[in-house]
Design a protein around this motif. Structure first.
Motif, PDB file in Angstrom:
ATOM      1  N   TYR A 154      11.784   7.037  11.418  1.00 20.95           N
ATOM      2  CA  TYR A 154      11.991   5.746  12.080  1.00 20.95           C
ATOM      3  C   TYR A 154      11.801   5.842  13.590  1.00 20.95           C
ATOM      4  CZ  TYR A 154      12.805   3.101   7.925  1.00 20.95           C
ATOM      5  OH  TYR A 154      12.596   2.461   6.727  1.00 20.95           O
ATOM      6  N   ASN A 184       2.286  -5.104   7.828  1.00 18.57           N
ATOM      7  CA  ASN A 184       3.554  -4.658   7.252  1.00 18.57           C
ATOM      8  C   ASN A 184       3.751  -3.200   7.658  1.00 18.57           C
ATOM      9  OD1 ASN A 184       5.887  -4.484   5.675  1.00 18.57           O
ATOM     10  ND2 ASN A 184       4.740  -3.960   3.826  1.00 18.57           N
ATOM     11  N   GLY A 216      14.944  -1.112   3.048  1.00 16.90           N
ATOM     12  CA  GLY A 216      16.312  -1.499   2.746  1.00 16.90           C
ATOM     13  C   GLY A 216      17.360  -0.782   3.576  1.00 16.90           C
ATOM     14  N   SER A 217      16.990   0.280   4.252  1.00 15.18           N
ATOM     15  CA  SER A 217      17.998   1.104   4.927  1.00 15.18           C
ATOM     16  C   SER A 217      18.432   0.463   6.252  1.00 15.18           C
ATOM     17  CB  SER A 217      17.408   2.487   5.210  1.00 15.18           C
ATOM     18  OG  SER A 217      16.312   2.356   6.094  1.00 15.18           O
ATOM     19  N   ALA A 227       9.231  -4.073   5.554  1.00 12.48           N
ATOM     20  CA  ALA A 227       9.822  -4.070   4.207  1.00 12.48           C
ATOM     21  C   ALA A 227      10.588  -2.776   4.052  1.00 12.48           C
ATOM     22  CB  ALA A 227       8.734  -4.167   3.140  1.00 12.48           C
ATOM     23  N   ILE A 259       5.493  -0.110   7.700  1.00 10.03           N
ATOM     24  CA  ILE A 259       6.536   0.622   6.955  1.00 10.03           C
ATOM     25  C   ILE A 259       6.486   2.120   7.305  1.00 10.03           C
ATOM     26  CG2 ILE A 259       6.891  -0.937   5.015  1.00 10.03           C
ATOM     27  CD1 ILE A 259       4.424   1.906   4.792  1.00 10.03           C
ATOM     28  N   THR A 260       7.597   2.785   7.029  1.00  3.82           N
ATOM     29  CA  THR A 260       7.595   4.246   7.086  1.00  3.82           C
ATOM     30  C   THR A 260       7.277   4.753   5.680  1.00  3.82           C
ATOM     31  OG1 THR A 260       9.934   4.315   6.531  1.00  3.82           O
ATOM     32  CG2 THR A 260       9.377   4.321   8.878  1.00  3.82           C
ATOM     33  N   THR A 264      -0.135  -3.740   4.394  1.00  3.02           N
ATOM     34  CA  THR A 264       0.797  -2.646   4.616  1.00  3.02           C
ATOM     35  C   THR A 264       0.048  -1.445   5.178  1.00  3.02           C
ATOM     36  OG1 THR A 264       2.086  -3.429   2.747  1.00  3.02           O
ATOM     37  CG2 THR A 264       2.448  -1.139   3.424  1.00  3.02           C
ATOM     38  N   ILE A 319       9.735  -8.621   4.074  1.00  2.00           N
ATOM     39  CA  ILE A 319       9.475  -8.737   2.638  1.00  2.00           C
ATOM     40  C   ILE A 319      10.654  -8.090   1.922  1.00  2.00           C
ATOM     41  CG2 ILE A 319       7.911  -7.942   0.803  1.00  2.00           C
ATOM     42  CD1 ILE A 319       6.528  -9.872   2.649  1.00  2.00           C
ATOM     43  N   GLY A 320      11.400  -8.867   1.122  1.00  2.00           N
ATOM     44  CA  GLY A 320      12.634  -8.348   0.543  1.00  2.00           C
ATOM     45  C   GLY A 320      12.571  -8.121  -0.952  1.00  2.00           C
ATOM     46  N   ALA A 321      13.620  -7.492  -1.445  1.00  2.00           N
ATOM     47  CA  ALA A 321      13.791  -7.299  -2.887  1.00  2.00           C
ATOM     48  C   ALA A 321      15.255  -7.585  -3.179  1.00  2.00           C
ATOM     49  CB  ALA A 321      13.429  -5.884  -3.283  1.00  2.00           C
ATOM     50  N   ASP A 329       0.833  -1.211   0.000  1.00  2.00           N
ATOM     51  CA  ASP A 329       0.000   0.000   0.000  1.00  2.00           C
ATOM     52  C   ASP A 329       0.854   1.241   0.000  1.00  2.00           C
ATOM     53  OD1 ASP A 329      -2.594   1.080  -0.097  1.00  2.00           O
ATOM     54  OD2 ASP A 329      -2.389   1.748   1.964  1.00  2.00           O
ATOM     55  N   PHE A 330       0.463   2.208  -0.766  1.00  2.00           N
ATOM     56  CA  PHE A 330       1.060   3.545  -0.723  1.00  2.00           C
ATOM     57  C   PHE A 330      -0.088   4.521  -0.586  1.00  2.00           C
ATOM     58  CE2 PHE A 330       4.324   0.935  -2.559  1.00  2.00           C
ATOM     59  CZ  PHE A 330       5.488   1.449  -2.016  1.00  2.00           C
ATOM     60  N   SER A 376       8.115   7.544   2.762  1.00  8.92           N
ATOM     61  CA  SER A 376       9.131   8.551   2.430  1.00  8.92           C
ATOM     62  C   SER A 376       8.730   9.381   1.209  1.00  8.92           C
ATOM     63  CB  SER A 376      10.467   7.846   2.166  1.00  8.92           C
ATOM     64  OG  SER A 376      10.285   6.834   1.199  1.00  8.92           O
TER      65      SER A 376
HETATM   66  C1  LIG Z   1       9.929  -5.446  -1.218  1.00  8.31           C
HETATM   67  C2  LIG Z   1       9.504  -4.166  -0.611  1.00  8.31           C
HETATM   68  C3  LIG Z   1       8.143  -3.857  -0.575  1.00  8.31           C
HETATM   69  C4  LIG Z   1       7.721  -2.643  -0.046  1.00  8.31           C
HETATM   70  N1  LIG Z   1       6.389  -2.342  -0.023  1.00  8.31           N
HETATM   71  C5  LIG Z   1       6.003  -1.136   0.426  1.00  8.31           C
HETATM   72  C6  LIG Z   1       4.641  -0.740   0.386  1.00  8.31           C
HETATM   73  O1  LIG Z   1       3.772  -1.493  -0.021  1.00  8.31           O
HETATM   74  N2  LIG Z   1       4.326   0.485   0.829  1.00  8.31           N
HETATM   75  C7  LIG Z   1       5.264   1.361   1.316  1.00  8.31           C
HETATM   76  O2  LIG Z   1       4.901   2.469   1.678  1.00  8.31           O
HETATM   77  N3  LIG Z   1       6.557   1.005   1.389  1.00  8.31           N
HETATM   78  C8  LIG Z   1       6.940  -0.193   0.940  1.00  8.31           C
HETATM   79  N4  LIG Z   1       8.250  -0.550   1.009  1.00  8.31           N
HETATM   80  C9  LIG Z   1       9.165   0.317   1.767  1.00  8.31           C
HETATM   81  C10 LIG Z   1       9.679   1.454   0.984  1.00  8.31           C
HETATM   82  O3  LIG Z   1      10.383   0.976  -0.128  1.00  8.31           O
HETATM   83  C11 LIG Z   1      10.613   2.310   1.839  1.00  8.31           C
HETATM   84  O4  LIG Z   1      11.448   1.500   2.570  1.00  8.31           O
HETATM   85  C12 LIG Z   1       9.804   3.155   2.720  1.00  8.31           C
HETATM   86  O5  LIG Z   1       9.080   4.037   1.922  1.00  8.31           O
HETATM   87  C13 LIG Z   1      10.648   3.899   3.738  1.00  8.31           C
HETATM   88  O6  LIG Z   1      11.707   4.522   3.162  1.00  8.31           O
HETATM   89  P1  LIG Z   1      12.979   4.811   4.005  1.00  8.31           P
HETATM   90  O7  LIG Z   1      13.473   3.479   4.504  1.00  8.31           O
HETATM   91  O8  LIG Z   1      13.907   5.460   3.031  1.00  8.31           O
HETATM   92  O9  LIG Z   1      12.562   5.720   5.084  1.00  8.31           O
HETATM   93  C14 LIG Z   1       8.685  -1.745   0.466  1.00  8.31           C
HETATM   94  C15 LIG Z   1      10.054  -2.079   0.457  1.00  8.31           C
HETATM   95  C16 LIG Z   1      10.450  -3.269  -0.079  1.00  8.31           C
HETATM   96  C17 LIG Z   1      11.918  -3.605  -0.102  1.00  8.31           C
END
Ligand SMILES: Cc1cc2nc3c(=O)[nH]c(=O)nc-3n(C[C@H](O)[C@H](O)[C@H](O)COP(=O)(O)O)c2cc1C
Length: 442
Positions: free
Chosen positions: A150, A126, A220-221, A218, A128-129, A97, A236-238, A59-60, A131
């Motif tokens: 964070y 899920n 990467g940072s 999910a 997430i933050t 999410t 959840i990875g990439a 979700d976004f 950005s």
């Molecule tokens: C495989 C994967 C799936 C993701 N899915 C979502 C998602 O559905 N919605 C979302 O807002 N962020 C998702 N993210 C996280 C964002 O990519 C990102 O980490 C987040 O916006 C926070 O950014 P920051 O770590 O730079 O603060 C996902 C990340 C990964 C690696």
């Protein structure tokens, strides 16, 4: 071969069409599925037939449609969609999410725990933050720096979990004889005050069959790694190569250990976006339909990945011996090695692109055993605990995976033949949890 440890499989479910932006135009797909919850339910049931452990709803909080020809990539609202799917399934888990940046913890705690209770303990979050500035604009806000995002995320998850535990396990009496519905001394405020969020509580919802929802993460940072290590049971990875996936999985396991946790209590999922067809040629033609609308842009990007100057005029020829001799995989894009490997096999530039070398996750294309082989190789190398699978088109892509890939994995002893329990925690093999764990409350 047989193997004690089985891989786990989740499936992405977004907009009602599939992982490819133009899946809405595929044969047999109703282009109105975006708003049709019956279609989403059918897809959830197909995934449950395949014994997948969970469905993952990304979700976004802003517009996801990028051009007139693309469908929005997300479901209208993940909580509503998840409710409908949970009502019409019995075993499969769900992970929705929801942003720690823009939602308030009390709202999150309430909706997620309600869903967990009514689904029989099958819900994950899920956490997430966010950005992205366009999402912030929908809340009349600006994106704060990463430290702040964070720091707020840590607080939000703590408050949510504390609220989940605020109705104690044995508080609900429901005894008509004594006239006691619930013991109020066991339903107490949490009185948490952080720098960014606060909540008094309690939350008036009893425990679910699995206690409370499972935390997913999910990102990467390094910040996201710390958040996962402290709270998450699933990540959840990439990842595009086995080596990178091993590195990421080990990083997450180490992060969990740093918070005093058993690294086996955090599961890492690598992405996979297969296109399954009787032959490689048929697979390429199926996948190619989704590549064609943007092929002119992609050819230039492929050139960048290989350090070559490529134009649409190159599409219908393989790379020349001279081009191949000077081609180099750029380190800026982790998909480049694979693109170069495919180019060296002698495919035309169009077919290199049909191999989905510019997509979000590794994409085996062709007969089912290619997908099963990929999953086996990654899993046995310790690159992941399982996969989150994005079908190209839900309408037939889920059934093909379930009917052709799942039996191969089962025959090879890599995937379970039935659900071991009823809850998402049972499916993932992680502990019961209620309220905050000790290492989460520090
Ligand atoms: C495989 C994967 C799936 C993701 N899915 C979502 C998602 O559905 N919605 C979302 O807002 N962020 C998702 N993210 C996280 C964002 O990519 C990102 O980490 C987040 O916006 C926070 O950014 P920051 O770590 O730079 O603060 C996902 C990340 C990964 C690696």
């Amino acid at each position: 071969m047989t193997n004690d440890k089985k891989m786990l499989i989740g499936m992405q479910i977004g907009n009602g069409y599939g992982g490819q932006a133009t899946a809405w135009m595929a044969p047999n797909v109703d282009p109105h599925n975006y708003t049709d919850l019956d279609a989403h339910v059918r897809y959830a049931q197909a995934a449950e037939r395949g014994k997948f452990q969970f469905l993952f709803l990304p979700d976004f909080l802003s517009q996801s449609q990028k051009s007139d020809g693309d469908a929005p990539s997300l479901t209208m609202d993940p909580f509503v969609t998840m409710t409908a799917m949970a009502r019409e399934t019995k075993k499969i888990g769900f992970a929705a999410t929801a942003s720690t940046t823009f939602y308030e913890p009390y709202n999150l705690a309430r909706i997620l725990k309600t869903l967990d209770v009514v689904s029989g303990g099958r819900i994950g979050w899920n956490a997430i933050t966010t950005s992205d500035q366009a999402s912030a604009a929908n809340y009349g806000a600006q994106i704060a720096d990463r430290e702040t995002r964070y720091a707020r995320a840590h607080e939000v998850i703590q408050v949510v979990q504390a609220l989940w535990g605020s109705w104690q396990k044995d508080a609900w009496i429901a005894d008509k004889e004594t006239g006691i519905f619930a013991d109020l001394s066991k339903i107490q405020p949490i009185n948490l005050q952080g720098q960014y969020v606060a909540s008094r509580g309690p939350l008036e919802i009893p425990q679910s069959k699995q206690g409370q929802p499972v935390i997913f993460q999910a990102g990467g940072s390094p910040h996201s790694l710390a958040l996962s290590g402290r709270f998450a049971s699933a990540v959840i990875g990439a990842t595009f190569t086995i080596e990178d996936s091993i590195r990421q999985r080990n990083g997450i396991r180490r992060a969990a250990e740093q918070f005093g946790r058993n690294p086996d209590d955090i599961k890492f999922f690598a992405g996979i976006m297969p296109t399954i067809a009787p032959t490689v040629r048929e697979g390429l033609d199926r996948r190619g339909r989704f590549v064609e609308p943007s092929i002119r842009q992609r050819v230039g990007y492929l050139g960048m990945m290989l350090g070559l100057s490529l134009t649409p005029a190159d599409l219908d020829h393989p790379l020349t011996a001279r081009q191949l001799a000077s081609a180099r995989a750029t380190y800026e894009d982790p998909r480049s090695e694979k693109a170069l490997e495919i180019a060296r096999e002698g495919w035309s530039v169009r077919d290199i692109l049909y191999h989905a070398v510019i997509d979000y996750h590794p994409s085996p294309i062709g007969p089912a055993h290619l997908t099963a082989d990929h999953m086996q190789e990654w899993f046995e190398a310790g690159a992941c605990d399982g996969f989150w699978f994005t079908p190209d088109v839900y309408e037939d892509g889920i059934d093909t995976f379930v009917d052709e890939v799942v039996p191969l994995l089962q025959q090879r002893g890599l995937f379970h033949c039935d659900y071991e329990g009823d809850t998402l925690r049972d499916h993932l093999g992680i502990e019961y949890q209620y309220g905050l764990r000790e290492e989460e409350s520090a």
